[in-house]
Enzyme design. Structure first.
Site, PDB file in Angstrom:
ATOM      1  N   SER A 203       0.858  -1.180   0.000  1.00 22.43           N
ATOM      2  CA  SER A 203       0.000   0.000   0.000  1.00 22.43           C
ATOM      3  C   SER A 203       0.893   1.228   0.000  1.00 22.43           C
ATOM      4  O   SER A 203       1.949   1.227   0.627  1.00 22.43           O
ATOM      5  CB  SER A 203      -0.880  -0.012   1.254  1.00 22.43           C
ATOM      6  OG  SER A 203      -1.682   1.144   1.289  1.00 22.43           O
ATOM      7  N   ALA A 204       0.461   2.295  -0.689  1.00 18.61           N
ATOM      8  CA  ALA A 204       1.292   3.507  -0.735  1.00 18.61           C
ATOM      9  C   ALA A 204       1.132   4.382   0.511  1.00 18.61           C
ATOM     10  O   ALA A 204       2.081   5.007   0.965  1.00 18.61           O
ATOM     11  CB  ALA A 204       0.964   4.322  -1.987  1.00 18.61           C
ATOM     12  N   CYS A 327     -10.569   1.437  16.894  1.00 16.82           N
ATOM     13  CA  CYS A 327     -10.343   0.802  15.602  1.00 16.82           C
ATOM     14  C   CYS A 327     -11.515  -0.057  15.179  1.00 16.82           C
ATOM     15  O   CYS A 327     -11.867  -0.144  14.016  1.00 16.82           O
ATOM     16  CB  CYS A 327      -9.138  -0.131  15.701  1.00 16.82           C
ATOM     17  SG  CYS A 327      -7.717   0.467  14.866  1.00 16.82           S
TER      18      CYS A 327
HETATM   19  C1  LIG Z   1      -3.346  -0.519   6.195  1.00 18.32           C
HETATM   20  C2  LIG Z   1      -3.289  -1.986   6.058  1.00 18.32           C
HETATM   21  C3  LIG Z   1      -4.068  -2.659   5.121  1.00 18.32           C
HETATM   22  C4  LIG Z   1      -5.077  -1.942   4.245  1.00 18.32           C
HETATM   23  O1  LIG Z   1      -4.411  -1.200   3.280  1.00 18.32           O
HETATM   24  P1  LIG Z   1      -5.223  -0.173   2.356  1.00 18.32           P
HETATM   25  O2  LIG Z   1      -4.224   0.257   1.343  1.00 18.32           O
HETATM   26  O3  LIG Z   1      -5.641   0.923   3.275  1.00 18.32           O
HETATM   27  O4  LIG Z   1      -6.367  -0.908   1.773  1.00 18.32           O
HETATM   28  C5  LIG Z   1      -3.946  -4.023   5.029  1.00 18.32           C
HETATM   29  N1  LIG Z   1      -3.083  -4.695   5.800  1.00 18.32           N
HETATM   30  C6  LIG Z   1      -2.314  -4.079   6.711  1.00 18.32           C
HETATM   31  C7  LIG Z   1      -1.365  -4.887   7.530  1.00 18.32           C
HETATM   32  C8  LIG Z   1      -2.388  -2.713   6.876  1.00 18.32           C
HETATM   33  O5  LIG Z   1      -1.640  -2.109   7.795  1.00 18.32           O
END
Ligand SMILES: *Cc1c(COP(=O)(O)O)cnc(C)c1O
Length: 384
Positions: A203-204, A327
């Site tokens: 993820s970016a 959360c």
């Molecule tokens: C933030 C996160 C995600 C979700 O990522 P997104 O790009 O927000 O969909 C999934 N897995 C982990 C471990 C994360 O920290």
């Protein structure tokens, strides 16, 4: 007027780095690179395609992959869905899947969906230190195990899974390993060419890039089985259709190019700051670290606060951090991760995650320690 709370929630998301914003702006607006990367018939499309492929190489380089092994997605949630459902569909019939009770909901909910379709699922509990150990994965492998999905770095605890060692065992067994690495980039060394990992989610926005963009690494063995989950146009070699968001993609590329590695100066600075924070907070009465104390990234701490009157809301006006209960506020449930570690509901509700990042200063860390000291102290007094 009270000032904005100090940001200690880098594990939830990070602000976009100014240098990343600059590259994104080169793909927005009439004067710059606005073309559709799929419009290969003219210069606008070709220019857009070029920067998309450059970004793919930047991401690939950071994680030791080949550019053509990366598929753009909307983020790690979609990457996890594509990895797990795409392989399950490609296999054609349900089998056995191993995951853990510490995973992100984007994995747990996806796995539950497969379970409804007939898959057998093992959800490993962590050991006493709060880790998923290679031997535990090994012991759970069955003749019909097809897929193992585990995270690299736990988003609530900051603990690290030895996915390279797990990968060896899973591969020797003939199953595929998917790793959710959303929290790992810039913090752990990732070299996919040397690791027995078949699928990895990125993820970016956890690495100073924009929200809404991510990628999935699909290695050769997974590529043969992978089935698209979003159809229409055949983009990304048929694995994920939809016009590529050029500005988001170049943002992710530049964020990954800027992302550090263990040992570099940013990492060293954050390691020192994290140590100061950890020592300061753990010196307070009744404050305990959740999760393994050693096998972890320094940036994310999860603390249990024993004081009877403690309520994470007391911190909220001064510090922006995650109370793990907030959360899960939609379901009003305590953190499934902390419960899996063996904390009871009350302890889980009296736990907070504190995470630092690129823009955290020593002055902010010292303020945070002072705020915690005041709140924890006041809470213990309230008890008497
Ligand atoms: C933030 C996160 C995600 C979700 O990522 P997104 O790009 O927000 O969909 C999934 N897995 C982990 C471990 C994360 O920290």
């Amino acid at each position: 007027m009270p000032s904005a709370p100090l940001y200690f929630d880098y594990a939830a998301t990070t602000p976009v780095d100014d240098r990343v914003i600059e590259t994104m702006l080169t793909c927005l607006g009439r004067q710059v690179n606005f073309g559709n990367p799929a419009s290969s018939g003219h210069a606008y499309g070709q220019a857009a395609c070029e920067v998309v492929e450059q970004a793919r190489r930047q991401v690939a380089e950071r994680v030791g992959a080949n550019a053509e092994e990366l598929v753009w997605t909307s983020g790690a949630t979609e990457s996890n869905n594509l990895a797990i459902k795409g392989i399950a569909q490609g296999l054609g019939q349900p089998g056995h899947l191993i995951t853990s009770r510490l995973e992100h909901k984007a994995v747990l909910d996806t796995v539950s969906e497969l379970e409804r379709q007939g898959w057998a699922v093992t959800r490993l509990a962590p050991d006493a230190a709060g880790l998923i150990q290679p031997y535990a994965v090994q012991a759970a492998l069955r003749a019909d195990t097809r897929l193992v999905s585990l995270m690299a770095v736990n988003n609530e605890l900051g603990t690290v899974t030895d996915f390279a060692a797990i990968g060896e065992r899973v591969r020797a067994h003939g199953a595929l390993l998917h790793v959710d690495a959303a929290q790992a980039v810039g913090k752990l060394l990732i070299n996919l060419r040397e690791m027995a990992v078949d699928l990895m989610s990125f993820s970016a926005h956890k690495v100073y890039g924009p929200k809404g963009i991510g990628a999935l690494y699909v290695g050769a063995r997974a590529r043969e089985l992978m089935r698209a989950q979003i159809h229409g146009g055949g983009h990304e070699r048929g694995l994920r259709s939809g016009t590529l968001p050029t500005h988001q993609i170049v943002g992710m590329g530049s964020a990954f190019a800027l992302a550090g590695q263990p040992g570099d100066s940013e990492h060293q600075r954050l390691e020192a700051l994290a140590q100061r924070l950890r020592e300061g907070l753990l010196a307070l009465p009744g404050v305990r670290l959740n999760g393994c104390a050693t096998q972890r990234i320094p940036h994310t701490l999860n603390l249990n606060i024993e004081s009877a009157g403690f309520n994470s809301l007391a911190l909220a006006s001064e510090l922006a951090l995650s109370s793990t209960s907030a959360c899960n506020s939609a379901s009003n449930a305590a953190s499934h991760v902390l419960l899996a570690l063996g904390l009871n509901e009350q302890q889980a509700r009296k736990s907070v995650r504190v995470s630092i990042g690129r823009f955290t200063t020593q002055a902010e860390v010292d303020t945070a320690i002072a705020v915690f000291g005041r709140v924890v102290g006041a809470a213990s007094v309230a008890l008497w």
